[in-house]
Design a protein around this motif. Structure first.
Motif, mmCIF file in Angstrom:
data_model
loop_
_atom_site.group_PDB
_atom_site.id
_atom_site.type_symbol
_atom_site.label_atom_id
_atom_site.label_comp_id
_atom_site.label_asym_id
_atom_site.label_seq_id
_atom_site.Cartn_x
_atom_site.Cartn_y
_atom_site.Cartn_z
ATOM 1 N N PHE A 18 36.336 69.114 12.817
ATOM 2 C CA PHE A 18 35.162 69.881 12.391
ATOM 3 C C PHE A 18 35.680 71.227 11.924
ATOM 4 C CE2 PHE A 18 33.527 67.037 15.669
ATOM 5 C CZ PHE A 18 32.526 66.402 14.959
ATOM 6 N N GLY A 19 35.679 71.464 10.639
ATOM 7 C CA GLY A 19 36.274 72.703 10.136
ATOM 8 C C GLY A 19 37.728 72.752 10.547
ATOM 9 N N THR A 20 38.079 73.803 11.270
ATOM 10 C CA THR A 20 39.481 73.930 11.673
ATOM 11 C C THR A 20 39.719 73.333 13.055
ATOM 12 O OG1 THR A 20 38.967 76.100 12.555
ATOM 13 C CG2 THR A 20 39.866 76.019 10.322
ATOM 14 N N VAL A 21 38.635 72.902 13.718
ATOM 15 C CA VAL A 21 38.787 72.368 15.070
ATOM 16 C C VAL A 21 39.082 70.871 15.001
ATOM 17 C CG1 VAL A 21 37.689 72.050 17.305
ATOM 18 C CG2 VAL A 21 37.195 74.073 15.936
ATOM 19 N N GLN A 22 40.199 70.489 15.589
ATOM 20 C CA GLN A 22 40.576 69.073 15.625
ATOM 21 C C GLN A 22 39.955 68.473 16.884
ATOM 22 O OE1 GLN A 22 42.730 67.934 13.062
ATOM 23 N NE2 GLN A 22 42.306 65.843 13.725
ATOM 24 N N ALA A 23 38.814 67.789 16.720
ATOM 25 C CA ALA A 23 38.098 67.271 17.895
ATOM 26 C C ALA A 23 38.768 66.010 18.445
ATOM 27 C CB ALA A 23 36.646 66.987 17.545
ATOM 28 N N ASN A 24 39.260 65.185 17.556
ATOM 29 C CA ASN A 24 39.993 63.980 17.968
ATOM 30 C C ASN A 24 41.274 63.906 17.155
ATOM 31 O OD1 ASN A 24 37.165 61.712 18.541
ATOM 32 N ND2 ASN A 24 38.185 63.186 19.868
ATOM 33 N N LYS A 25 42.369 63.672 17.854
ATOM 34 C CA LYS A 25 43.651 63.659 17.167
ATOM 35 C C LYS A 25 44.358 62.343 17.457
ATOM 36 C CE LYS A 25 45.486 67.718 17.763
ATOM 37 N NZ LYS A 25 46.319 68.681 18.493
ATOM 38 N N MET B 1 28.992 75.798 8.876
ATOM 39 C CA MET B 1 29.130 76.703 7.745
ATOM 40 C C MET B 1 30.533 77.310 7.719
ATOM 41 S SD MET B 1 26.546 79.740 6.738
ATOM 42 C CE MET B 1 27.722 80.936 7.290
ATOM 43 N N GLN B 2 30.993 77.559 6.541
ATOM 44 C CA GLN B 2 32.321 78.135 6.397
ATOM 45 C C GLN B 2 32.297 79.614 6.749
ATOM 46 O OE1 GLN B 2 35.301 76.941 5.831
ATOM 47 N NE2 GLN B 2 34.295 74.989 6.123
ATOM 48 N N VAL B 347 24.810 81.724 -1.550
ATOM 49 C CA VAL B 347 25.951 82.490 -2.026
ATOM 50 C C VAL B 347 27.070 82.452 -0.997
ATOM 51 C CG1 VAL B 347 26.744 84.798 -2.643
ATOM 52 C CG2 VAL B 347 24.497 84.001 -3.395
ATOM 53 N N ARG B 348 26.690 82.598 0.276
ATOM 54 C CA ARG B 348 27.699 82.619 1.328
ATOM 55 C C ARG B 348 28.423 81.275 1.422
ATOM 56 N NH1 ARG B 348 25.018 85.223 6.119
ATOM 57 N NH2 ARG B 348 24.458 86.695 4.486
ATOM 58 N N MET B 349 27.677 80.188 1.221
ATOM 59 C CA MET B 349 28.295 78.870 1.292
ATOM 60 C C MET B 349 29.293 78.677 0.156
ATOM 61 S SD MET B 349 25.512 76.074 2.430
ATOM 62 C CE MET B 349 25.636 75.138 0.922
ATOM 63 N N LEU B 350 28.874 79.112 -1.046
ATOM 64 C CA LEU B 350 29.773 78.967 -2.196
ATOM 65 C C LEU B 350 31.029 79.805 -1.988
ATOM 66 C CD1 LEU B 350 27.132 79.058 -5.072
ATOM 67 C CD2 LEU B 350 28.385 77.089 -4.188
ATOM 68 N N LEU B 351 30.833 81.015 -1.483
ATOM 69 C CA LEU B 351 31.992 81.856 -1.202
ATOM 70 C C LEU B 351 32.879 81.212 -0.148
ATOM 71 C CD1 LEU B 351 30.778 85.557 -1.104
ATOM 72 C CD2 LEU B 351 32.494 84.563 -2.591
ATOM 73 N N GLY B 352 32.238 80.572 0.841
ATOM 74 C CA GLY B 352 32.992 79.900 1.890
ATOM 75 C C GLY B 352 33.900 78.836 1.304
ATOM 76 N N LEU B 353 33.349 78.058 0.363
ATOM 77 C CA LEU B 353 34.148 77.023 -0.297
ATOM 78 C C LEU B 353 35.320 77.651 -1.034
ATOM 79 C CD1 LEU B 353 31.441 74.615 -1.742
ATOM 80 C CD2 LEU B 353 33.017 74.213 0.159
ATOM 81 N N PHE B 354 35.006 78.771 -1.715
ATOM 82 C CA PHE B 354 36.036 79.448 -2.490
ATOM 83 C C PHE B 354 37.179 79.905 -1.591
ATOM 84 C CE2 PHE B 354 37.657 83.618 -3.865
ATOM 85 C CZ PHE B 354 38.298 83.240 -5.035
ATOM 86 N N PHE B 355 36.787 80.540 -0.455
ATOM 87 C CA PHE B 355 37.826 81.066 0.428
ATOM 88 C C PHE B 355 38.612 79.950 1.099
ATOM 89 C CE2 PHE B 355 35.504 85.073 0.110
ATOM 90 C CZ PHE B 355 36.565 85.934 -0.079
ATOM 91 N N ARG B 356 37.929 78.833 1.380
ATOM 92 C CA ARG B 356 38.634 77.731 2.020
ATOM 93 C C ARG B 356 39.664 77.142 1.062
ATOM 94 N NH1 ARG B 356 35.927 72.419 4.563
ATOM 95 N NH2 ARG B 356 35.375 72.142 2.408
ATOM 96 N N ARG B 357 39.247 77.019 -0.201
ATOM 97 C CA ARG B 357 40.173 76.439 -1.159
ATOM 98 C C ARG B 357 41.383 77.346 -1.330
ATOM 99 N NH1 ARG B 357 37.213 73.924 -6.000
ATOM 100 N NH2 ARG B 357 36.239 73.001 -4.178
ATOM 101 N N ARG B 358 41.091 78.671 -1.327
ATOM 102 C CA ARG B 358 42.195 79.595 -1.500
ATOM 103 C C ARG B 358 43.148 79.543 -0.310
ATOM 104 N NH1 ARG B 358 41.704 85.811 -2.901
ATOM 105 N NH2 ARG B 358 41.630 85.745 -0.636
ATOM 106 N N ALA B 359 42.562 79.355 0.889
ATOM 107 C CA ALA B 359 43.392 79.311 2.096
ATOM 108 C C ALA B 359 44.205 78.025 2.142
ATOM 109 C CB ALA B 359 42.497 79.423 3.337
ATOM 110 N N ALA B 360 43.644 76.953 1.571
ATOM 111 C CA ALA B 360 44.295 75.644 1.676
ATOM 112 C C ALA B 360 45.537 75.555 0.790
ATOM 113 C CB ALA B 360 43.318 74.552 1.275
#
Lengths: 500, 360
Positions: A18-25, B1-2, B347-360
Motif C-alpha cells: 500500500f503506497g510505500t508500506v509493504q503489507a505482505n512480502k 492518497m499520495q 490538484v493535490r492528487m495530480l501533484l502526488g502522481l507527479f512527485f511519485r513518478r519523479r521519486a521512482a
C-alpha cells in the motif's frame, strides 16, 4: 512432509504494497487438507491483508493462489465463495432483525420466490447442524441470540455455501471462555469431516489449543511455519516479536493499604437500557483490582463513570471526599478506546502529552509549549516510545507506542488511582510486557489501580483481586491465586455464584 | 492518497488551482465574445497598478480578513459558521449605536469603543445559534443561515422605523460625527507619500492584522485554543479530557461572531460613516472562501483576503472600463472557490502522481 493429496490452499510468493508500506512480502504457505492452520502475528503484521487477498477484497501485486492444486484467481468475494472459501469476520455480517434461516440464505437464494429456498435451506441447515454439532434454532431472530450463537450462524452461512476452507478472523475476541471452548469443539468437528480451517489470532493459547500447524507473521513476512506439537508459546512469541519476551508478569504479593476510591450504588440508564444496576466498589492503595467480564456487561460504563466522562446515580468518593473533577481528585484514566477518547489523532505527540492536563501547562494566558515539549521528549525516552519524535503526529505511531504515550501521560501526573481500560488492546507483545511492568511498578509505589480488560489472561496475571461483571452488576469477587479460568468464565457468563 | 512535499502543498497547490480558475474564466470571457487578455490587464492595472487601486484592494481585503478569521476560528472547533454576513451586519448596528448615542472625545477612543460594540453585537448574534447547537442540537449551518435573514430584516426595520432621522428618505442612520472619521492610508504620515489620492482603506487594516495575530495566538498558544482544536477534531475525546462541549461551542461561536462583527469598523465607521442597508455587501460569505483558500490558518487568511480584495477591485474595474459586465467578478469568485476549495484534492492528487513518478 509427505503429501499425497494436493493441499487445500497453497500461497506462492504473495506480495502486496500500500503506497510505500509493504503489507505482505513474498508470502508462501501450504495448508494441507483437513487441518487447522493458525496464522499468528502482532497487530499490523499483515495477517488481515493476507486474508483479504484470499477472500478477494484486495488483489495481490504478485504471487499465486492455488486451491486444491489448481491456480485460482480471486478478484472478488463471489469468486472466493465459488472456490469454496468461507470467511467468518471478527465483526459479524448478519442482519440483526432477520431469523437465522433468512440470514443463512441471504445472497444465496435460488430464485425470485423465497419460500422454496427457505424450505430447502431448513432441511440443509438441520443436516449441517447435526453433522457439525452447530446447534442453532433456525427460526430465532439473530439479535436475540448470544454472541457465541451468532458466530455459529456465520459458520453455518459459510457451510451452506459449500465452503471447504473456513477462515476465522480473531474468533474468540467476543466470546466467554466456555463459548470459546465450544467453538473449538466445532472446529475440531469440521476438521474430522475433512474441512480445512484457517485461524487468525494473536492469542498464543488458542494456537496451542487447537491448531495442527502454525505460521508466524512479522512485518508482512512469514518468519516461520511449524508443527504446533513441536513448538512452545515462548518460541512463538519470540518469532512474533523477534526477541525473547517475558510472558508472565513478575510481581510480589500486594500490600493493600487504606481505601482510595469508594463507589456506592452506581446506576446508569441509557436509551431505556440499564447498563449499571447498582455497582459497589472499593479500591485500596497498593492493589490492582481487575474487572473481568465479557465485553458489553457494564465495565466500559463503569470506567467512564469513574473517569468523569459519563454521569451515574450513586456516590463516588476519593480519599473519603466527593469530587467533581476526577483529575483534580487524583484519578488518572487510560481509556479503553484509545483512538477515539485517549488522544487526538491529528495532534502531535507533545500536544497529546498535555491532553486533559492542558490547563496545567498554562503560564499566564499562554501555554508553555517549550516545557511541554521538553517533558514529552523526556517521558518518551523513559517509556521507550519509538520513534523518539515529539513533533510527530500521533496517528503515525504504532498502536503500542500510542498507548505508551497515553500511559506515560497519565502516570506522569502522579495519580492516587489509575483507571486503565484494555491496556494492551492493539498493542504488540513487546509493548505489552513494558506496559504491564509499569502498572505493577505503580502499584508498588502505593497507588491504586483499576484494570478493565477482556483478556482474561491479562486480568489473571496482573490483578491482586478480581471482580467479575455481568449484566451491569458485580457478580462476584475472587482471589487470582485460588481461582481459575473456568470459575471466572462461569461468573462472566452469569452463572450464579451464591452456591459457590 | 499520495504524499507531496509540504512546500508544494502550501505554495504549488493554490497557485495551480488559481491558474486553472483563471483559464476557466478566460474561457467564459471568450465565450461572451470579449478579450480575456484585456480583462486581465484591466484587473491587474486597476487593482494593483496604482496606489489608488491598492487603496481599494486593501479596503476590501480588510473586511475579508475579519470575516475569513471568523470562519477560521469556528472551523477549528468543527463548526461551519455561515452566518458571517448577518453577524457583520449586526456588528454594524453595534458600531452605529455606540457612535450615535455616546459622545467620544477622539477618533481613537471612538474606534476602540466601536470595535468593542461591533464585536459584542456580532458575538451575541452568533451565540444564539451556538447555544441552540450545544443545547438543542439545531445544526449550526441551518441556524446561522436563518440568522442572516433575521439580521437583514432587523436592520431594515431599525433603519426604516427606528434610526432614520426625521425627514430623510433613505433607509440609513444619521452620519456619525465628523471627528470620528478614521484616518485613511492617505492621512497616515509615511503612507501619505504613497497614497496621494483619497482611498477607502483605513486604519482598520491594522486592527485586522492585529486580529490575525491574536487569532493565531488564541488557536495555537492558549489553553482555550487547544480545547477548541481538540474539540474540533474529536468531541468524544474532548469530553474525556474534561472539556465542556457547551462552553466550547458557545465561546467559539462568540469569538467567531465578534470577528465577523468587527469588519464593520472598516466599512460602517471607516468608509461610509453611517449605517446603510446591506452594508457588508457579501463580505460575510466571501469569508468562507477566504478561510478555505487560506487553509484555515490566520496567516493564510491574510494572503487569501488580499487575493479576494484584488478580485473584487479588479472585477469592478473590468465592469467599469470594458464591455464585460461587473457580474464577472461573481463568476471569478465562484471559479476560485471551486478550484481552491472543492477541487483542491484533484490538484493535490495530480501533484502526488507527479512527485511519485519523479521519486521512482
Amino acid at each position: 512432509m509427505t503429501q499425497t493429496a494436493s493441499p487445500a490452499i497453497e500461497l506462492r510468493g504473495i506480495s502486496k504494497a500500500f503506497g510505500t508500506v509493504q503489507a505482505n512480502k513474498d508470502i508462501t504457505i501450504t495448508v494441507p487438507k483437513g487441518t487447522i492452520h493458525g496464522i499468528i502475528g502482532e497487530n499490523g503484521a499483515g495477517k488481515s491483508t493476507l486474508m483479504s487477498i484470499l477472500y478477494g477484497f484486495y488483489r495481490a501485486d504478485s504471487g499465486q493462489i492455488l486451491i486444491g492444486g489448481r491456480e485460482t484467481a480471486i478478484p472478488d468475494s463471489q469468486s472466493a465463495i465459488r472456490a469454496g472459501i468461507g470467511m467468518v469476520f471478527q465483526h459479524f455480517k448478519l442482519v440483526p432483525n432477520f431469523t437465522v434461516l433468512e440470514n443463512v440464505i441471504l445472497g444465496a437464494e435460488d430464485g425470485a420466490l423465497l419460500r422454496p429456498s427457505l424450505s430447502k435451506a431448513r432441511k440443509e441447515l438441520a443436516r449441517l447442524s447435526k453433522e457439525y454439532g452447530l446447534d442453532v434454532n433456525p427460526d430465532a431472530v439473530v439479535e436475540d441470540l448470544s454472541v457465541g450463537h451468532q458466530q455459529r450462524v456465520e459458520i453455518l452461512k459459510a457451510l451452506y455455501r459449500q465452503a471447504e476452507i473456513l477462515i476465522l478472523d480473531e474468533p474468540t475476541g467476543v466470546l466467554t471462555p466456555a463459548e470459546a471452548d465450544h467453538l473449538f469443539r466445532i472446529l475440531r468437528g469440521l476438521r474430522e469431516q475433512g474441512k480445512t480451517v484457517i485461524l487468525i489470532t494473536h492469542k498464543l493459547r488458542e494456537i496451542m489449543a487447537i491448531t495442527d500447524n502454525v505460521s508466524v507473521m512479522r512485518r508482512g513476512e512469514i518468519v516461520g511455519t511449524v508443527k504446533t506439537a513441536e513448538t512452545s508459546p515462548p518460541q512463538l512469541a519470540e518469532l512474533m516479536v523477534g526477541r525473547k519476551v517475558l510472558l508472565r508478569v513478575e510481581k510480589t504479593p500486594a500490600r493493600p493499604r487504606e481505601v482510595v476510591l469508594e463507589a456506592k450504588g452506581l446506576r446508569l440508564t441509557r436509551g431505556g437500557v440499564e447498563l449499571l444496576k447498582g455497582v459497589d466498589l472499593t479500591i485500596r492503595r497498593g492493589e490492582i483490582l481487575g474487572l473481568a467480564g465479557v465485553a458489553g456487561n457494564g465495565q466500559s460504563e463503569l470506567l467512564k463513570v469513574l473517569g468523569g466522562i459519563a454521569r451515574a446515580e450513586g456516590t463516588i468518593t476519593m480519599n473519603g471526599r466527593p469530587f467533581t473533577d476526577p483529575r483534580e481528585a487524583g484519578i488518572a484514566h487510560v481509556p479503553e478506546d484509545r483512538q477515539h477518547l485517549g488522544v487526538i489523532m491529528d495532534f502531535t505527540a507533545w500536544e497529546n502529552m498535555a491532553f486533559g492536563y492542558h490547563r496545567h501547562f498554562a503560564k499566564g494566558a499562554l501555554m508553555d509549549n517549550k516545557t511541554l515539549r521538553d517533558e514529552t521528549a523526556e517521558a518518551m525516552k523513559r517509556f521507550d516510545v519509538r520513534p523518539l519524535l515529539p513533533d510527530l503526529v500521533i496517528k503515525n505511531f504504532s498502536g503500542g507506542n500510542q498507548q505508551k504515550i497515553v500511559v506515560a501521560r497519565e502516570i506522569e501526573r502522579n495519580p492516587d488511582l489509575l483507571l486503565i481500560g484494555q491496556p494492551t488492546r492493539g498493542v504488540d507483545i513487546g509493548a505489552i510486557e513494558f506496559i504491564h511492568k509499569q502498572i505493577v511498578a505503580l502499584r508498588d509505589q502505593g497507588k491504586a489501580i483499576l484494570l478493565v480488560s477482556v483478556e482474561l489472561d491479562e486480568i489473571m496475571s496482573l490483578s491482586d483481586r478480581i471482580a467479575v461483571m455481568c449484566g451491569g452488576r458485580i457478580v462476584g469477587e475472587r482471589d487470582p491465586a485460588t481461582t481459575n479460568e473456568k470459575e471466572l468464565g462461569l461468573l462472566m457468563a452469569g452463572v450464579n455464584d451464591e452456591a459457590a | 492518497m499520495q504524499r507531496i512535499p509540504r512546500w508544494a502543498d502550501v505554495v504549488l497547490v493554490p497557485i495551480i488551482s488559481l491558474l486553472l480558475a483563471a483559464i476557466c474564466a478566460a474561457g467564459v470571457i471568450l465565450a461572451i465574445g470579449q478579450d480575456p487578455i484585456e480583462a486581465l490587464n484591466t484587473m491587474v492595472v486597476g487593482a494593483l497598478g496604482s496606489a489608488y487601486g491598492w487603496g481599494y484592494t486593501l479596503y476590501y481585503a480588510t473586511s475579508f480578513i475579519f470575516t475569513g478569521l471568523a470562519v477560521t476560528v469556528a472551523y477549528h472547533a468543527g463548526l461551519f459558521n455561515i452566518g458571517g454576513e448577518g453577524q457583520a451586519q449586526i456588528g454594524g448596528l453595534g458600531v452605529a449605536l455606540v457612535l450615535l448615542f455616546i459622545p467620544w472625545p477622539h477618533w481613537t477612543v471612538a474606534l476602540l469603543a466601536a470595535t468593542l460594540g461591533a464585536a459584542a453585537f456580532g458575538a451575541i448574534w452568533a451565540a444564539i445559534p451556538g447555544y441552540l447547537q450545544a443545547k438543542r442540537g439545531s445544526h449550526i449551518v441551518i441556524t446561522t443561515i436563518m440568522f442572516n435573514y433575521i439580521a437583514y430584516s432587523l436592520i431594515v426595520w431599525m433603519l426604516v422605523d427606528v434610526l432614520r432621522p426625521a425627514g430623510q428618505a433613505e433607509p440609513a442612520t444619521a452620519r456619525f460625527p465628523a471627528t470620528y472619521g478614521l484616518p485613511t492610508l492617505t492621512d497616515i504620515p509615511v503612507l501619505s507619500s504613497i497614497f496621494t489620492d483619497q482611498v477607502p482603506a483605513n486604519v482598520s487594516l491594522f486592527v485586522a492584522l492585529a486580529a490575525c495575530f491574536a487569532v493565531w495566538l488564541l488557536l495555537f498558544r492558549t489553553p482555550l485554543g487547544y480545547e477548541i482544536r481538540a474539540f474540533g477534531k474529536s468531541e468524544s475525546a474532548a469530553r474525556y479530557a474534561g472539556i465542556n462541549p457547551t462552553k466550547i461551542i458557545v465561546v467559539t461561536m462568540m469569538i467567531s461572531g465578534a470577528l465577523a462583527g468587527m469588519m464593520s469598523i472598516n466599512n460602517v465607521m471607516g468608509e461610509s460613516g453611517r449605517l446603510l442597508q446591506n452594508a457588508s455587501e457579501g463580505a460575510g460569505f466571501i469569508g468562507i472562501a477566504v478561510a478555505l483558500m487560506g487553509r484555515n490558518h490566520p496567516f493564510g487568511v491574510v494572503l487569501a483576503a488580499l487575493l479576494f480584495g484584488f478580485l473584487y477591485q479588479g472585477g469592478a474595474e473590468v465592469g467599469l472600463w470594458t464591455q464585460i459586465p461587473i457580474d464577472l467578478r461573481v463568476v471569478l469568485q465562484g471559479l476560485v472557490i471551486l478550484f481552491t476549495g472543492a477541487l483542491d484534492h484533484m490538484v493535490r492528487m495530480l501533484l502526488g502522481l507527479f512527485f511519485r513518478r519523479r521519486a521512482a
